[in-house]
Design a protein around this motif. Sequence first.
Motif, PDB file in Angstrom:
ATOM      1  N   LYS A 179       0.824  -1.247   0.059  1.00  0.00           N
ATOM      2  CA  LYS A 179      -0.006   0.061   0.016  1.00  0.00           C
ATOM      3  C   LYS A 179       1.029   1.441   0.054  1.00  0.00           C
ATOM      4  CE  LYS A 179      -3.768  -2.188   2.461  1.00  0.00           C
ATOM      5  NZ  LYS A 179      -4.644  -2.356   3.822  1.00  0.00           N
ATOM      6  N   LEU A 180       1.951   1.346   0.686  1.00  0.00           N
ATOM      7  CA  LEU A 180       2.719   2.309   0.753  1.00  0.00           C
ATOM      8  C   LEU A 180       3.526   2.475  -0.579  1.00  0.00           C
ATOM      9  CD1 LEU A 180       3.841   4.537   2.663  1.00  0.00           C
ATOM     10  CD2 LEU A 180       5.727   3.005   3.299  1.00  0.00           C
ATOM     11  N   VAL A 181       3.934   1.451  -1.079  1.00  0.00           N
ATOM     12  CA  VAL A 181       4.523   1.660  -2.368  1.00  0.00           C
ATOM     13  C   VAL A 181       3.470   2.320  -3.709  1.00  0.00           C
ATOM     14  CG1 VAL A 181       5.316   0.012  -4.372  1.00  0.00           C
ATOM     15  CG2 VAL A 181       6.356  -0.218  -2.079  1.00  0.00           C
ATOM     16  N   ARG A 182       2.263   1.981  -3.339  1.00  0.00           N
ATOM     17  CA  ARG A 182       1.381   2.500  -4.338  1.00  0.00           C
ATOM     18  C   ARG A 182       1.154   3.736  -4.103  1.00  0.00           C
ATOM     19  NH1 ARG A 182      -3.194  -0.816  -3.176  1.00  0.00           N
ATOM     20  NH2 ARG A 182      -4.045   0.610  -1.581  1.00  0.00           N
ATOM     21  N   GLU A 183       1.064   4.317  -2.633  1.00  0.00           N
ATOM     22  CA  GLU A 183       1.140   5.945  -2.416  1.00  0.00           C
ATOM     23  C   GLU A 183       2.409   6.450  -2.986  1.00  0.00           C
ATOM     24  OE1 GLU A 183       0.554   8.632   1.170  1.00  0.00           O
ATOM     25  OE2 GLU A 183       0.810   6.763   1.737  1.00  0.00           O
ATOM     26  N   ILE A 184       3.454   5.802  -2.847  1.00  0.00           N
ATOM     27  CA  ILE A 184       4.545   6.573  -3.302  1.00  0.00           C
ATOM     28  C   ILE A 184       4.719   6.728  -4.848  1.00  0.00           C
ATOM     29  CG2 ILE A 184       7.198   6.115  -3.532  1.00  0.00           C
ATOM     30  CD1 ILE A 184       7.383   5.191  -0.630  1.00  0.00           C
ATOM     31  N   GLY A 185       4.018   5.724  -5.420  1.00  0.00           N
ATOM     32  CA  GLY A 185       3.888   5.898  -6.911  1.00  0.00           C
ATOM     33  C   GLY A 185       3.103   6.823  -7.222  1.00  0.00           C
ATOM     34  N   GLU A 186       2.009   7.047  -6.674  1.00  0.00           N
ATOM     35  CA  GLU A 186       1.126   8.044  -6.960  1.00  0.00           C
ATOM     36  C   GLU A 186       1.595   9.543  -6.769  1.00  0.00           C
ATOM     37  OE1 GLU A 186      -2.202   7.214  -4.666  1.00  0.00           O
ATOM     38  OE2 GLU A 186      -2.964   5.835  -5.508  1.00  0.00           O
ATOM     39  N   LEU A 187       2.267   9.630  -5.544  1.00  0.00           N
ATOM     40  CA  LEU A 187       3.098  11.142  -5.295  1.00  0.00           C
ATOM     41  C   LEU A 187       4.120  11.265  -6.444  1.00  0.00           C
ATOM     42  CD1 LEU A 187       3.518  10.502  -1.578  1.00  0.00           C
ATOM     43  CD2 LEU A 187       1.970  12.310  -2.525  1.00  0.00           C
ATOM     44  N   ASN A 208       5.597  12.429   4.986  1.00  0.00           N
ATOM     45  CA  ASN A 208       5.023  11.334   5.760  1.00  0.00           C
ATOM     46  C   ASN A 208       5.290   9.980   5.071  1.00  0.00           C
ATOM     47  OD1 ASN A 208       3.977  12.924   7.815  1.00  0.00           O
ATOM     48  ND2 ASN A 208       2.005  13.116   6.596  1.00  0.00           N
ATOM     49  N   ALA A 209       4.996   9.840   3.703  1.00  0.00           N
ATOM     50  CA  ALA A 209       5.536   8.482   2.984  1.00  0.00           C
ATOM     51  C   ALA A 209       6.755   8.199   3.121  1.00  0.00           C
ATOM     52  CB  ALA A 209       4.984   8.764   1.711  1.00  0.00           C
ATOM     53  N   ALA A 219      16.133  -0.466  -2.897  1.00  0.00           N
ATOM     54  CA  ALA A 219      15.154  -1.503  -2.578  1.00  0.00           C
ATOM     55  C   ALA A 219      13.648  -0.905  -2.725  1.00  0.00           C
ATOM     56  CB  ALA A 219      15.213  -1.870  -1.277  1.00  0.00           C
ATOM     57  N   LEU A 220      13.630   0.521  -2.634  1.00  0.00           N
ATOM     58  CA  LEU A 220      12.477   1.167  -3.040  1.00  0.00           C
ATOM     59  C   LEU A 220      12.228   1.409  -4.318  1.00  0.00           C
ATOM     60  CD1 LEU A 220      10.129   3.000  -2.312  1.00  0.00           C
ATOM     61  CD2 LEU A 220      11.708   5.063  -2.330  1.00  0.00           C
ATOM     62  N   ASP A 221      13.266   1.355  -5.318  1.00  0.00           N
ATOM     63  CA  ASP A 221      13.135   1.349  -6.807  1.00  0.00           C
ATOM     64  C   ASP A 221      12.759  -0.171  -7.116  1.00  0.00           C
ATOM     65  OD1 ASP A 221      14.200   3.819  -6.902  1.00  0.00           O
ATOM     66  OD2 ASP A 221      16.185   3.286  -7.499  1.00  0.00           O
ATOM     67  N   MET A 222      13.144  -0.956  -6.541  1.00  0.00           N
ATOM     68  CA  MET A 222      12.958  -2.341  -6.963  1.00  0.00           C
ATOM     69  C   MET A 222      11.437  -2.524  -6.462  1.00  0.00           C
ATOM     70  SD  MET A 222      15.203  -4.548  -8.142  1.00  0.00           S
ATOM     71  CE  MET A 222      14.475  -6.062  -7.343  1.00  0.00           C
ATOM     72  N   PHE A 223      10.717  -2.047  -5.419  1.00  0.00           N
ATOM     73  CA  PHE A 223       9.495  -2.167  -5.218  1.00  0.00           C
ATOM     74  C   PHE A 223       8.542  -1.475  -6.101  1.00  0.00           C
ATOM     75  CE2 PHE A 223      10.861  -3.581  -0.782  1.00  0.00           C
ATOM     76  CZ  PHE A 223      10.312  -4.836  -0.739  1.00  0.00           C
ATOM     77  N   ILE A 224       8.808  -0.228  -6.522  1.00  0.00           N
ATOM     78  CA  ILE A 224       7.956   0.561  -7.337  1.00  0.00           C
ATOM     79  C   ILE A 224       8.171  -0.016  -8.779  1.00  0.00           C
ATOM     80  CG2 ILE A 224       7.689   2.814  -8.203  1.00  0.00           C
ATOM     81  CD1 ILE A 224       8.705   3.862  -5.623  1.00  0.00           C
ATOM     82  N   ALA A 225       9.212  -0.063  -9.412  1.00  0.00           N
ATOM     83  CA  ALA A 225       9.309  -0.461 -10.788  1.00  0.00           C
ATOM     84  C   ALA A 225       9.033  -2.137 -11.093  1.00  0.00           C
ATOM     85  CB  ALA A 225      10.702  -0.294 -11.241  1.00  0.00           C
ATOM     86  N   GLY A 226       9.434  -2.790  -9.945  1.00  0.00           N
ATOM     87  CA  GLY A 226       9.215  -4.297  -9.987  1.00  0.00           C
ATOM     88  C   GLY A 226       7.625  -4.581  -9.514  1.00  0.00           C
ATOM     89  N   THR A 227       6.881  -3.878  -9.050  1.00  0.00           N
ATOM     90  CA  THR A 227       5.542  -4.305  -8.821  1.00  0.00           C
ATOM     91  C   THR A 227       4.688  -3.796  -9.957  1.00  0.00           C
ATOM     92  OG1 THR A 227       5.788  -4.169  -6.353  1.00  0.00           O
ATOM     93  CG2 THR A 227       3.688  -4.064  -7.316  1.00  0.00           C
ATOM     94  N   ASN A 228       4.571  -2.187  -9.992  1.00  0.00           N
ATOM     95  CA  ASN A 228       3.556  -1.703 -10.923  1.00  0.00           C
ATOM     96  C   ASN A 228       3.850  -2.217 -12.341  1.00  0.00           C
ATOM     97  OD1 ASN A 228       2.100  -0.875  -8.752  1.00  0.00           O
ATOM     98  ND2 ASN A 228       2.936   1.368  -8.836  1.00  0.00           N
ATOM     99  N   GLY A 229       5.018  -1.870 -12.750  1.00  0.00           N
ATOM    100  CA  GLY A 229       5.582  -2.042 -14.093  1.00  0.00           C
ATOM    101  C   GLY A 229       4.955  -3.100 -14.850  1.00  0.00           C
ATOM    102  N   PRO A 230       5.536  -4.564 -14.270  1.00  0.00           N
ATOM    103  CA  PRO A 230       4.885  -6.001 -14.865  1.00  0.00           C
ATOM    104  C   PRO A 230       3.529  -6.047 -14.616  1.00  0.00           C
ATOM    105  CG  PRO A 230       7.058  -5.996 -13.708  1.00  0.00           C
ATOM    106  CD  PRO A 230       6.493  -4.603 -13.419  1.00  0.00           C
TER     107      PRO A 230
END
Length: 510
Positions: A207-215, A242-243, A298-309
């Motif tokens: 959920k936090l990764v999703r919020e960061i992606g939106e920001l 906060n994020a 690690a943050l890059d991995m979560f953002i790019a590796g989750t939403n992109g694929p």
Amino acid sequence: MLDIQGYLVLFLLWFISTIFIKSIIFKKSVCYKLPPGPPISVPFLGHAPYLRSLLHQALYKLSIRYGPLMHIMLGSKHVIVASSAESAKNILKTYEESFCNRPIMIASESLTYGAADYFFIPYGNYWRFLKKLCMTELLSGKTLEHFVSIREDEIKAFLNTLLEISKSGKKIEMRQELIRHTNNIISRMTMGKKSNGMGDEVGKLRKLVREIGELLGAFNLGDIIEFMRPLDLQGFGKRNRNAHHNMDEMMEKVLKEHEEVRAKEGVDSDRKKDLFDILLNLIEADSKLTRESAKAFALDMFIAGTNGPASVLEWALAELIRNPQVFKKAREEIDSVVGKERLVKESDIPNLPYLQAVVKETLRLHPPTPIFAREAIRSCQVDGYDIPEHSKIFINAWAIGRDPNYWDNPLVYDPERFLLSDDPSKSKIDVRGQYYQLLPFGSGRRSCPGASLALLVIQATLASLVQCYDWVVNDGKSNEIDMSEVGRVTVFLAKPLKCKPVPHFVPFSA
């Protein structure tokens, strides 16, 4: 509330600032031979009002009128937009040394430890150091091979989840399941954990990764109007802080857990190592890798590796449902190569050229990140036009993938275009940045370092979905799907794909 006098003061400040900025823009513009673009019609904001719809679509429409290399203003900032393979090649290869930085926005600076991550850090010695680590340690072929069992386990778990849902006869919102699937892969590879679906730590992280992606994708006035940067009128500054604080707490917790395990078991224990273990090894072996850079990676991995694929998989499945003849051919290929006794594996992908073509065609029409950005580190000339220093450069990969100068019937979904026997060069087209008419992962020194991992996840997951399930939409009445888009950084279907999986081949126990 402000009284009338207060409103008058604000109006005067706005009016004076508008005149001042407009004069600056005018003075700067007459000094350069800039690429063509629309006339400035809105003081203070530049061309921002032209870009109200999806950014990649709005820029594409403007490029039809003003050309493949176009100039616009966002506030007081020059933006050069490349919408053809030739203009992209000039920026990403011919004059690459002038465009090796990524623009640092307010959100990226706040959320990525002051742009300490590989993705945003300015080009230079430390960036080269991080790139070497990525290519030789963190995302090397050897490292990806080390995690192959994790990816295959998660595909089986994903298919089992779909099987359980299929028994109820309910529709599945595939985006939600695909994001959970890709996030579980990245979570296990990165920190050895996955979500159990009960609001656990990994679920909260997702959920936090999703919020960061939106920001990161939010439109912040402070990014285009300099004097508004510290005002934070839209409230993004507080949300960013906060994020970042919440993410940093979670990253620190994971790092400390790994440090405690390493202290107890020893660095050379038989426990299967994850990427946090590799990062800690690198921190201990070479002080140049900072703790902040490790967490940012690690943050890059979560953002790019989750939403992109997940985005590509949703688009691919939607296209296969809409084009049943393509789905049928993909399944027949899998059956002929893999057989009907076992689940398709990553090692089978090189022998599945049609499936690879399906993925390429999906990436052509639906690149997960339709626009990627660079920044001019010095003034230079491209195609006879001046590119001012610090200009932002937008490469419109979405527009390039639909360019009729390179693609026959560009709006038609046709994987066969990559397999034409009368033109062998078509089958050689790759998606890793060597062919400028197809740039889903960027190109050059600052292309996506995780492209190989993303392709492994996308191809193996899609192959298993084709092999194991039929997919029903609209209660079987039609195959029509609304293919409208939504999103800025990562683009998804505007309406999440909802369908029923019907088991076709079950090579494992539920």
